[in-house]
Design an enzyme around this catalytic site. Structure first.
Site, mmCIF file in Angstrom:
data_model
loop_
_atom_site.group_PDB
_atom_site.id
_atom_site.type_symbol
_atom_site.label_atom_id
_atom_site.label_comp_id
_atom_site.label_asym_id
_atom_site.label_seq_id
_atom_site.Cartn_x
_atom_site.Cartn_y
_atom_site.Cartn_z
ATOM 1 N N GLY A 102 3.376 -11.208 10.308
ATOM 2 C CA GLY A 102 2.102 -10.660 9.875
ATOM 3 C C GLY A 102 2.098 -10.329 8.388
ATOM 4 O O GLY A 102 3.066 -10.596 7.670
ATOM 5 N N LEU B 257 2.560 -7.801 5.715
ATOM 6 C CA LEU B 257 3.253 -6.519 5.624
ATOM 7 C C LEU B 257 2.685 -5.615 4.535
ATOM 8 O O LEU B 257 2.778 -4.393 4.630
ATOM 9 C CB LEU B 257 4.750 -6.753 5.367
ATOM 10 C CG LEU B 257 5.482 -7.566 6.448
ATOM 11 C CD1 LEU B 257 6.955 -7.714 6.086
ATOM 12 C CD2 LEU B 257 5.331 -6.919 7.817
ATOM 13 N N GLU C 174 -4.710 -12.044 -3.454
ATOM 14 C CA GLU C 174 -5.390 -13.282 -3.077
ATOM 15 C C GLU C 174 -4.447 -14.265 -2.392
ATOM 16 O O GLU C 174 -4.842 -14.980 -1.466
ATOM 17 C CB GLU C 174 -6.032 -13.938 -4.299
ATOM 18 C CG GLU C 174 -6.839 -15.188 -3.940
ATOM 19 C CD GLU C 174 -7.552 -15.804 -5.132
ATOM 20 O OE1 GLU C 174 -7.955 -16.975 -5.030
ATOM 21 O OE2 GLU C 174 -7.706 -15.121 -6.162
ATOM 22 N N GLU D 266 -2.081 -5.529 -12.141
ATOM 23 C CA GLU D 266 -1.328 -5.903 -10.947
ATOM 24 C C GLU D 266 -0.765 -7.314 -11.080
ATOM 25 O O GLU D 266 0.400 -7.561 -10.794
ATOM 26 C CB GLU D 266 -2.239 -5.798 -9.718
ATOM 27 C CG GLU D 266 -1.502 -5.820 -8.378
ATOM 28 C CD GLU D 266 -1.289 -7.210 -7.803
ATOM 29 O OE1 GLU D 266 -0.491 -7.335 -6.854
ATOM 30 O OE2 GLU D 266 -1.912 -8.171 -8.302
ATOM 31 N N ARG E 14 3.589 -9.612 -11.957
ATOM 32 C CA ARG E 14 4.213 -10.478 -10.958
ATOM 33 C C ARG E 14 5.284 -11.329 -11.636
ATOM 34 O O ARG E 14 5.071 -11.863 -12.718
ATOM 35 C CB ARG E 14 3.169 -11.373 -10.297
ATOM 36 C CG ARG E 14 2.199 -10.581 -9.439
ATOM 37 C CD ARG E 14 1.410 -11.507 -8.525
ATOM 38 N NE ARG E 14 0.508 -10.733 -7.685
ATOM 39 C CZ ARG E 14 0.875 -10.103 -6.575
ATOM 40 N NH1 ARG E 14 2.141 -10.146 -6.188
ATOM 41 N NH2 ARG E 14 0.006 -9.423 -5.854
#
Length: 201
Positions: A57, A59, A82, A115, A119
């Site tokens: 699933g 998480l 996204e 955010e 990455r």
């Protein structure tokens, strides 16, 4: 809007403590934000994430903001997550956990850019575009922007310079035909000279 002093503060302020499971009808109504820094998704990595989601699933909840409803249908715009949303669709999920927070355009831009900029697998060209967007939207000089993001000002200046690459150079860089060092040298040249250099390679 108060300006966060660090990326961590910005993200913590963007996501409330409790998430909600959005049903299938809401998942199909979720709209990827046009402001997203990330413009490409690696197919193999997305397939791996899809396989993982099929097993365990989603998480980590995605972050969305509510939009105007369409009739009785709730609508949401993705601020962060996204790639998880795309993988959840491919995995055939009927619902996805999401943090829902009302954000205005400026707050949504801040949360999304910060955010995505942190990455690990973000391409330098996408990073450059994100830095430029924050630089222009917030009208911050390089030193102030670097302090806000916790980045070295020289690193930030080099990334911002990549925005001067012509489209052909960007394509070559994304395809791996030129390295970052070459891209940094090219972006210092006038567009017509960049064309000449690429033609000679």
């Amino acid at each position: 809007m108060s300006k966060p002093s660090s990326p961590k503060t910005a993200l913590n302020g963007a996501a409330p403590g409790a998430s909600r499971l959005l049903p299938l009808s809401a998942i199909t109504a979720i709209t990827p934000s046009p402001q997203n820094v990330r413009q490409s998704f690696d197919a193999d990595a997305l397939a791996e994430l899809t396989a993982s989601i099929k097993k365990v699933g989603v998480l980590q909840p995605i972050l969305v903001r509510p939009l105007e409803p369409k009739g009785k249908q709730e609508r949401f715009q993705i601020i962060a997550g996204e790639r998880r949303w795309r993988a959840a669709q491919q995995a055939g999920l009927k619902e996805i956990p999401a943090y829902i927070k009302p954000l205005n355009e400026a707050e949504a831009l801040d949360a999304q850019l910060i955010e995505n900029l942190f990455r690990e697998n973000l391409h330098p060209l996408e990073e450059a575009a994100g830095f430029l967007r924050l630089h222009e939207e917030r009208q911050l000089n390089i030193r102030a922007l670097a302090a806000r993001l916790g980045k070295d000002a020289r690193y930030l200046a080099r990334r911002l310079a990549l925005n001067h690459l012509i489209p052909d150079a960007c394509a070559d860089y994304r395809a791996g035909r030129i390295e970052l060092a070459h891209a940094l040298e090219l972006c210092r040249l006038a567009p017509e000279i960049q064309h000449e250099v690429l033609a000679a390679c």
